[in-house]
Motif scaffolding. Structure first.
Motif, PDB file in Angstrom:
ATOM      1  N   UNK A 142       0.804  -1.233   0.000  1.00 40.36           N
ATOM      2  CA  UNK A 142       0.000   0.000   0.000  1.00 40.36           C
ATOM      3  C   UNK A 142       0.835   1.281   0.000  1.00 40.36           C
ATOM      4  N   UNK A 143       2.023   1.228   0.595  1.00 43.57           N
ATOM      5  CA  UNK A 143       2.891   2.421   0.601  1.00 43.57           C
ATOM      6  C   UNK A 143       3.346   2.755  -0.813  1.00 43.57           C
ATOM      7  N   UNK A 144       3.693   1.733  -1.600  1.00 44.22           N
ATOM      8  CA  UNK A 144       4.097   1.939  -2.996  1.00 44.22           C
ATOM      9  C   UNK A 144       2.936   2.532  -3.787  1.00 44.22           C
ATOM     10  N   UNK A 145       1.738   2.013  -3.570  1.00 45.46           N
ATOM     11  CA  UNK A 145       0.546   2.509  -4.268  1.00 45.46           C
ATOM     12  C   UNK A 145       0.291   3.963  -3.899  1.00 45.46           C
ATOM     13  N   UNK A 146       0.382   4.282  -2.633  1.00 47.78           N
ATOM     14  CA  UNK A 146       0.131   5.654  -2.176  1.00 47.78           C
ATOM     15  C   UNK A 146       1.167   6.621  -2.752  1.00 47.78           C
ATOM     16  N   UNK A 147       2.433   6.245  -2.691  1.00 45.57           N
ATOM     17  CA  UNK A 147       3.482   7.113  -3.234  1.00 45.57           C
ATOM     18  C   UNK A 147       3.285   7.329  -4.731  1.00 45.57           C
ATOM     19  N   UNK A 148       2.974   6.253  -5.443  1.00 45.21           N
ATOM     20  CA  UNK A 148       2.770   6.360  -6.891  1.00 45.21           C
ATOM     21  C   UNK A 148       1.610   7.291  -7.198  1.00 45.21           C
ATOM     22  N   UNK A 149       0.503   7.116  -6.500  1.00 47.98           N
ATOM     23  CA  UNK A 149      -0.676   7.961  -6.737  1.00 47.98           C
ATOM     24  C   UNK A 149      -0.436   9.425  -6.384  1.00 47.98           C
ATOM     25  N   UNK A 150       0.597   9.691  -5.596  1.00 52.99           N
ATOM     26  CA  UNK A 150       0.968  11.067  -5.275  1.00 52.99           C
ATOM     27  C   UNK A 150       2.122  11.564  -6.138  1.00 52.99           C
ATOM     28  N   UNK A 151       2.473  10.777  -7.164  1.00 51.18           N
ATOM     29  CA  UNK A 151       3.510  11.198  -8.101  1.00 51.18           C
ATOM     30  C   UNK A 151       4.916  11.141  -7.541  1.00 51.18           C
ATOM     31  N   UNK A 152       5.132  10.289  -6.529  1.00 54.30           N
ATOM     32  CA  UNK A 152       6.442  10.187  -5.889  1.00 54.30           C
ATOM     33  C   UNK A 152       7.055   8.826  -6.169  1.00 54.30           C
ATOM     34  N   UNK A 153       8.302   8.823  -6.595  1.00 52.31           N
ATOM     35  CA  UNK A 153       9.008   7.576  -6.878  1.00 52.31           C
ATOM     36  C   UNK A 153       9.435   6.886  -5.590  1.00 52.31           C
ATOM     37  N   UNK A 154       9.331   5.580  -5.549  1.00 48.32           N
ATOM     38  CA  UNK A 154       9.856   4.795  -4.430  1.00 48.32           C
ATOM     39  C   UNK A 154      11.085   3.999  -4.858  1.00 48.32           C
ATOM     40  N   UNK A 155      11.500   4.180  -6.105  1.00 44.52           N
ATOM     41  CA  UNK A 155      12.683   3.530  -6.643  1.00 44.52           C
ATOM     42  C   UNK A 155      13.648   4.598  -7.140  1.00 44.52           C
ATOM     43  N   UNK A 156      14.890   4.204  -7.381  1.00 42.81           N
ATOM     44  CA  UNK A 156      15.873   5.123  -7.946  1.00 42.81           C
ATOM     45  C   UNK A 156      15.960   4.827  -9.431  1.00 42.81           C
TER      46      UNK A 156
END
Length: 100
Positions: free
Chosen positions: A29-43
């Motif tokens: 869910x953290x990955x989904x939330x970050x993605x939906x807010x336009x924030x990368x969780x990967x480099x």
């Protein structure tokens, strides 16, 4: 599609260059939330702006559950799945919905 190092860039490019609506699916869910807010969780250099663009345009959104679609990309590490015609090697019997 999963939203890791292969799935997220693939989803972004499909949404931006392919002009299609993309639903990225991830169990985290953290990955989904970050993605939906336009924030990368990967480099991954160079895709941060593209992610923001496709999220803002509505061409990409993320979810923790798959949805009915016209096409599906299954993006997982090869070590998790064997190639067809065999089934995923997850120490479980194959699901009835698994097809090659």
């Amino acid at each position: 599609m999963g939203l890791g190092y292969i799935g997220l860039p693939t989803a972004i490019i499909a949404a931006k260059k392919g002009g299609i609506d993309v639903i990225g699916v991830d169990i985290n869910p953290k990955v989904v939330d970050m993605t939906n807010h336009g924030k990368l969780h990967i480099v991954e250099p160079g895709i941060g702006d593209m992610l923001s663009e496709v999220i803002e345009s509505g061409k990409l959104r993320a979810s923790t559950a798959p949805e009915v679609s016209d096409a599906y990309f299954i993006v997982v590490p090869r070590s998790k799945v064997t190639m067809c015609p065999t089934y995923p090697m997850l120490n479980q019997p194959p699901a009835a919905s698994y097809h090659c």
